[in-house]
Structures are given as C-alpha cells and as structure tokens.
Scaffold this motif. Structure first.
Motif, short mmCIF file in Angstrom:
data_model
loop_
_atom_site.label_atom_id
_atom_site.label_comp_id
_atom_site.label_asym_id
_atom_site.label_seq_id
_atom_site.Cartn_x
_atom_site.Cartn_y
_atom_site.Cartn_z
N ASP A 228 0.84 -1.21 0.00
CA ASP A 228 0.00 0.00 0.00
C ASP A 228 0.87 1.26 0.00
O ASP A 228 0.57 2.23 -0.71
CB ASP A 228 -0.93 0.02 1.22
N GLN A 229 1.95 1.24 0.78
CA GLN A 229 2.85 2.39 0.84
C GLN A 229 3.49 2.64 -0.52
O GLN A 229 3.59 3.78 -0.97
CB GLN A 229 3.92 2.16 1.92
N ARG A 230 3.90 1.58 -1.19
CA ARG A 230 4.51 1.74 -2.51
C ARG A 230 3.52 2.33 -3.50
O ARG A 230 3.87 3.20 -4.31
CB ARG A 230 5.04 0.40 -3.01
N ALA A 231 2.28 1.87 -3.45
CA ALA A 231 1.25 2.41 -4.34
C ALA A 231 0.99 3.88 -4.02
O ALA A 231 0.82 4.70 -4.94
CB ALA A 231 -0.04 1.59 -4.22
N ASP A 232 0.96 4.23 -2.74
CA ASP A 232 0.75 5.63 -2.35
C ASP A 232 1.89 6.51 -2.86
O ASP A 232 1.64 7.61 -3.36
CB ASP A 232 0.67 5.76 -0.82
N VAL A 233 3.12 6.05 -2.74
CA VAL A 233 4.27 6.84 -3.20
C VAL A 233 4.21 7.00 -4.72
O VAL A 233 4.48 8.08 -5.24
CB VAL A 233 5.59 6.20 -2.74
N ALA A 234 3.85 5.95 -5.44
CA ALA A 234 3.73 6.04 -6.90
C ALA A 234 2.67 7.06 -7.29
O ALA A 234 2.88 7.88 -8.19
CB ALA A 234 3.42 4.67 -7.49
N LYS A 235 1.52 7.03 -6.61
CA LYS A 235 0.45 8.00 -6.91
C LYS A 235 0.90 9.41 -6.57
O LYS A 235 0.65 10.35 -7.34
CB LYS A 235 -0.82 7.66 -6.13
N LEU A 236 1.55 9.57 -5.43
CA LEU A 236 2.03 10.89 -5.04
C LEU A 236 3.06 11.41 -6.03
O LEU A 236 3.03 12.59 -6.41
CB LEU A 236 2.63 10.84 -3.63
N SER A 237 3.96 10.56 -6.46
CA SER A 237 4.98 10.98 -7.43
C SER A 237 4.33 11.44 -8.73
O SER A 237 4.73 12.45 -9.31
CB SER A 237 5.94 9.83 -7.71
#
Length: 103
Positions: free
Chosen positions: A39-48
């Motif tokens: 979930d954290q990786r997906a959040d970082v990808a979306k934020l980026s």
C-alpha cells in the motif's frame, strides 16, 4: 527520471519480544506489514505522479531517460556492487527478481 534509487520505510522491533508472540499472531502481523508495504509503494507512486503533474503545470520540465542505457552506465561504476554488498545476496536476489539483472 532514472528510477535508480528507491527509499522505503523500515520496521524495526525487538527480536526477543517478537519471538515471545504466538506464531499465529506473528503470521498476522507479518501479513499486515507486507500488505502495508505494498500500500505504501502504491501511495508513493500515486504521489509521485500527482506531484509531477502539478510541477509540469507550473512549467517544470522532466527528463525521462532510457533506463537501459542508464543501468549500463551504472554497471561501469561501483554503484550496483556497493549496494549489493550493503544489502547482501538475499536482498539483492529479491530486488533482481523484480527488476531483472542489474549487475
């Protein structure tokens, strides 16, 4: 936009305390930590991506690179060797399972 570095969050705990937990509880905690990592990786990808859109709208230009050429250039340095030594063979194997051969 080279994609050559990734920073994640580390979860640390006391080994003795961890080992006192029942196995079924450790399994649940491990499962939830693994899910949270994804979930954290997906959040970082979306934020980026959203940050890139905002900055592009403000006139900032992003330079995407040919990642194969970039990796080839890194292979000519000690970059991969240094990181492989730092994290060890097991972690490096897991990384290359996702990225393909790096070094």
């Amino acid at each position: 936009m080279t994609g050559h570095v990734w920073d994640g969050y580390w979860l640390l705990g006391n080994r003795r305390a961890w080992q006192t937990l029942p196995e079924d509880l450790r399994a649940i905690v491990t499962q939830e930590f693994d899910k949270s990592a994804m979930d954290q990786r997906a959040d970082v990808a979306k934020l980026s991506e959203s940050l890139r859109q905002v900055l592009t709208a403000k006139g900032l230009a992003f330079n995407d690179v040919d990642r194969i050429s970039f990796r080839d250039a890194l292979r000519k340095t000690s970059f991969y060797k240094d990181w492989r030594a730092k994290f060890g063979e097991q972690a490096w194997s897991l990384l290359e399972a996702s990225t393909g051969a790096l070094a």
